[in-house]
Design a protein around this motif. Structure first.
Motif, PDB file in Angstrom:
ATOM      1  N   LEU A 115       6.538   6.692  -7.651  1.00 59.76           N
ATOM      2  CA  LEU A 115       5.621   7.470  -6.845  1.00 59.76           C
ATOM      3  C   LEU A 115       6.075   8.798  -6.032  1.00 59.76           C
ATOM      4  N   ARG A 116       7.411   8.560  -5.641  1.00 61.23           N
ATOM      5  CA  ARG A 116       8.173   9.681  -5.287  1.00 61.23           C
ATOM      6  C   ARG A 116       8.256  10.867  -6.199  1.00 61.23           C
ATOM      7  N   ASP A 117       8.653  10.457  -7.461  1.00 63.38           N
ATOM      8  CA  ASP A 117       8.668  11.363  -8.359  1.00 63.38           C
ATOM      9  C   ASP A 117       7.294  12.118  -8.784  1.00 63.38           C
ATOM     10  N   GLY A 118       6.285  11.857  -8.199  1.00 64.85           N
ATOM     11  CA  GLY A 118       4.945  12.387  -8.268  1.00 64.85           C
ATOM     12  C   GLY A 118       4.067  11.621  -9.598  1.00 64.85           C
ATOM     13  N   ALA A 119       2.844  11.310  -8.796  1.00 62.62           N
ATOM     14  CA  ALA A 119       1.930  10.517  -9.657  1.00 62.62           C
ATOM     15  C   ALA A 119       1.555  11.177 -10.795  1.00 62.62           C
ATOM     16  N   GLU A 120       0.733  12.155 -10.833  1.00 59.98           N
ATOM     17  CA  GLU A 120       0.431  12.962 -12.148  1.00 59.98           C
ATOM     18  C   GLU A 120       0.072  14.421 -11.410  1.00 59.98           C
TER      19      GLU A 120
ATOM     20  N   ALA B 225       0.708  -1.134  -0.097  1.00 64.12           N
ATOM     21  CA  ALA B 225      -0.211  -0.146  -0.063  1.00 64.12           C
ATOM     22  C   ALA B 225       0.766   1.429   0.016  1.00 64.12           C
ATOM     23  N   ALA B 226       0.278   2.391  -0.383  1.00 62.43           N
ATOM     24  CA  ALA B 226       1.052   3.572  -0.700  1.00 62.43           C
ATOM     25  C   ALA B 226       0.171   4.646  -0.343  1.00 62.43           C
ATOM     26  N   VAL B 227       0.703   5.737   0.634  1.00 61.79           N
ATOM     27  CA  VAL B 227      -0.304   6.772   0.994  1.00 61.79           C
ATOM     28  C   VAL B 227       0.209   7.914   0.046  1.00 61.79           C
ATOM     29  N   LEU B 228      -0.519   8.654  -0.811  1.00 64.79           N
ATOM     30  CA  LEU B 228      -0.171   9.643  -1.573  1.00 64.79           C
ATOM     31  C   LEU B 228      -1.089  10.969  -1.153  1.00 64.79           C
TER      32      LEU B 228
ATOM     33  N   LEU C  18       6.138  -1.830  -0.207  1.00 72.60           N
ATOM     34  CA  LEU C  18       6.129  -1.265  -1.497  1.00 72.60           C
ATOM     35  C   LEU C  18       7.324  -1.788  -2.180  1.00 72.60           C
ATOM     36  N   ALA C  19       7.228  -2.149  -3.570  1.00 71.54           N
ATOM     37  CA  ALA C  19       8.498  -2.624  -4.286  1.00 71.54           C
ATOM     38  C   ALA C  19       9.285  -1.241  -4.419  1.00 71.54           C
ATOM     39  N   ASP C  20      10.514  -1.207  -4.557  1.00 73.83           N
ATOM     40  CA  ASP C  20      11.575  -0.408  -4.640  1.00 73.83           C
ATOM     41  C   ASP C  20      11.384   0.776  -5.816  1.00 73.83           C
ATOM     42  N   GLY C  21      11.194  -0.208  -6.884  1.00 74.02           N
ATOM     43  CA  GLY C  21      10.905   0.418  -8.322  1.00 74.02           C
ATOM     44  C   GLY C  21       9.749   1.295  -8.547  1.00 74.02           C
ATOM     45  N   PHE C  22       8.715   0.653  -7.852  1.00 72.56           N
ATOM     46  CA  PHE C  22       7.155   1.548  -7.830  1.00 72.56           C
ATOM     47  C   PHE C  22       7.287   2.539  -6.705  1.00 72.56           C
ATOM     48  N   ALA C  23       8.032   2.382  -5.776  1.00 68.83           N
ATOM     49  CA  ALA C  23       8.114   3.419  -4.655  1.00 68.83           C
ATOM     50  C   ALA C  23       8.618   4.709  -5.466  1.00 68.83           C
TER      51      ALA C  23
ATOM     52  N   ARG D 231       1.097  20.573  -7.447  1.00 65.97           N
ATOM     53  CA  ARG D 231       0.209  19.954  -8.352  1.00 65.97           C
ATOM     54  C   ARG D 231       0.362  18.703  -8.559  1.00 65.97           C
ATOM     55  N   ARG D 232       1.024  17.829  -7.646  1.00 68.53           N
ATOM     56  CA  ARG D 232       1.329  16.525  -8.011  1.00 68.53           C
ATOM     57  C   ARG D 232       1.032  15.578  -6.689  1.00 68.53           C
ATOM     58  N   LEU D 233       0.394  14.466  -6.865  1.00 69.39           N
ATOM     59  CA  LEU D 233       0.284  13.484  -5.852  1.00 69.39           C
ATOM     60  C   LEU D 233       1.614  12.670  -5.662  1.00 69.39           C
ATOM     61  N   THR D 234       2.256  12.820  -4.507  1.00 70.12           N
ATOM     62  CA  THR D 234       3.577  12.268  -4.100  1.00 70.12           C
ATOM     63  C   THR D 234       3.424  11.324  -3.008  1.00 70.12           C
ATOM     64  N   LEU D 235       4.303  10.251  -3.019  1.00 69.38           N
ATOM     65  CA  LEU D 235       4.348   9.079  -1.918  1.00 69.38           C
ATOM     66  C   LEU D 235       4.942  10.046  -0.568  1.00 69.38           C
ATOM     67  N   SER D 236       3.916   9.305   0.385  1.00 67.91           N
ATOM     68  CA  SER D 236       4.301  10.083   1.555  1.00 67.91           C
ATOM     69  C   SER D 236       4.355   9.035   2.641  1.00 67.91           C
ATOM     70  N   GLY D 237       3.857   7.828   2.611  1.00 70.48           N
ATOM     71  CA  GLY D 237       3.950   6.441   3.288  1.00 70.48           C
ATOM     72  C   GLY D 237       3.789   5.534   2.686  1.00 70.48           C
ATOM     73  N   SER D 238       4.120   4.280   3.286  1.00 74.68           N
ATOM     74  CA  SER D 238       3.916   3.098   2.437  1.00 74.68           C
ATOM     75  C   SER D 238       4.234   1.891   3.332  1.00 74.68           C
ATOM     76  N   HIS D 239       3.667   0.705   2.764  1.00 79.55           N
ATOM     77  CA  HIS D 239       4.116  -0.582   3.387  1.00 79.55           C
ATOM     78  C   HIS D 239       4.393  -1.807   2.382  1.00 79.55           C
TER      79      HIS D 239
END
Length: 449
Positions: free
Chosen positions: A334-339, A308-311, A326-331, A316-324
């Protein structure tokens, strides 16, 4: 039995009798049932009795006693009824054995199937073993098991023997073939000249069969599916074969019931763990990062996800702020901003809408980078739950990821809404505490007047 009134009543009326206190049970007042005094003499204060049914009629009862007056839970009742159902099946099978000793091999196979049923809670493994056993027992070239989807009125293949495994997952309308006739008739049907059925099963795997039996799998009055066997040799099945298949269908139905009960109990335990974790967050003074990571873990546990990831919105971008988990590549993605803030995810977060993606890689509502990296990380489905954050008017998302494609039910969506409410409470509580600490610190730092 004549001295135990609750047992007599259950067998006589063919229903489960639930007595929390025998001294407050008017249904036991009928003296023809036997005296309550017998129960008192045994030290019994509470009684739960389920009828044992064989060939559609009660043949006895299974009874549990307590020495204190105490209400029985629904779980107690379901467990006793399931055991009574197994006892009824055992009695019926024993009668078949007595009627024809020459069919001892058939009964041995049924016993093996029942042992599989009692020792295995994974439904797929039980049904696979049942179709293997019934094919060998009835000298069939092939056997299959289909589950009935009442809402869509289709039968879906879940286990096969003698067919290619690719048949598993195949669906067809529940009105077609010998299976459809068996469902309508509510009994096993023997079909000779199987290939001449006017409305057969629309799959090439069934070409060339000459004889077949289909037996509905039933629990109470509900049809749960169909168990079938077939031959290509032209050797006809007998009515005795149909009786045996019906008994196996009863075992398959019981396996399905047990698996559903186990799955429901497991899901309840998982949900409780998730909400307990959120409750723990409410009761602790955690940092913002620790709070968001605990929320991510709670969401994954409650919904049965792999990660799971908390965005939350940053600019203006949704960004990773917490996770459980979560695969490193996907994390990293998400840190770069979702959209950007006007994308589907951001709109779902701001409008409080859930996004359910049963097949993540094909869901064009999600950013292409998400989909590609998620697939490479082994994620196949996603459920994104909007969360109102006290620090961000636009709100955020808790994205739960699954390693298999998944059809999300109404229960899943309702649970997600409750999870969003609980998460909002945890964040609001943390914000209030942070403000209170800031105010207290400012007060201590101010000079005395």
């Amino acid at each position: 039995m004549q001295h135990l009134p609750a047992s007599t009543l259950a067998a006589r009326e063919g229903r489960t009798v639930v007595i929390a206190d025998i001294d407050d049970a008017p249904e036991l007042a009928d003296r023809s049932l036997g005296g309550v005094e017998e129960l008192r003499a045994l030290g019994v204060r509470a009684v739960l009795s389920a009828p044992i049914v064989a060939q559609d009629r009660p043949v006895g009862s299974l009874t549990a006693h307590r020495d204190t007056a105490l209400a029985w839970s629904q779980g107690d009742q379901l467990l006793l009824e399931a055991v009574a159902a197994e006892a009824g099946l055992a009695i019926r099978l024993s009668r078949l054995l007595e009627e024809n000793r020459a069919r001892l091999g058939q009964q041995t196979a049924l016993l093996r199937a029942a042992q599989v049923l009692s020792g295995e809670l994974e439904l797929g493994a039980v049904l696979e073993r049942l179709v293997d056993e019934v094919a060998a027992l009835l000298r069939a070239d092939a056997s299959d098991c289909y589950l009935y989807d009442r809402e869509r009125s289709v039968l879906r293949c879940v286990a096969v023997h003698g067919f290619d495994d690719s048949l598993v997952g195949f669906e067809f309308p529940a009105t077609r073939g010998l299976a459809g006739l068996a469902i309508r008739e509510g009994r096993p049907l023997v079909g000779g000249e199987y290939g001449s059925l006017a409305d057969g099963v629309p799959h090439d795997a069934y070409d060339g069969f000459t004889d077949a039996i289909a037996a509905p799998m039933r629990w109470s009055d509900d049809v749960q599916g169909v168990l079938g066997v077939g031959r290509r040799s032209g050797h006809a099945f007998s009515s005795r074969d149909a009786d045996v298949l019906e008994a196996f269908a009863g075992l398959a139905s019981l396996a399905l019931r047990n698996a559903q009960t186990f799955t429901r109990s497991s899901r309840q335990a998982r949900v409780q763990r998730g909400f307990y974790r959120i409750a723990s967050v409410l009761g602790q003074s955690l940092s913002r990062t620790a709070t968001l990571e605990a929320i991510a873990q709670a969401a994954a546990e409650a919904l049965g996800g792999a990660a799971a990831a908390v965005l939350v919105p940053v600019g203006r971008r949704l960004t990773l702020s917490g996770s459980h988990q979560l695969a490193d590549g996907f994390a990293a993605v998400l840190r770069d901003g979702a959209e950007d803030g006007d994308g589907p995810l951001a709109r779902a977060a701001s409008q409080g809408r859930i996004i359910a993606a049963p097949t993540l890689v094909d869901d064009e509502r999600l950013p292409a980078t998400w989909r590609e990296t998620a697939a490479a990380s082994g994620y196949r489905a996603l459920l994104a739950v909007p969360v109102e954050s006290p620090r961000h008017e636009a709100g955020g998302l808790v994205a739960v990821l699954f390693t298999e494609e998944r059809v999300f039910t109404d229960d899943d969506l309702e649970l997600a809404r409750h999870l969003a409410d609980a998460t909002r409470g945890a964040l609001e509580r943390r914000t209030k505490r942070a403000r209170a600490r800031t105010a207290a610190h400012a007060h201590r730092a101010a000079p005395d007047e």
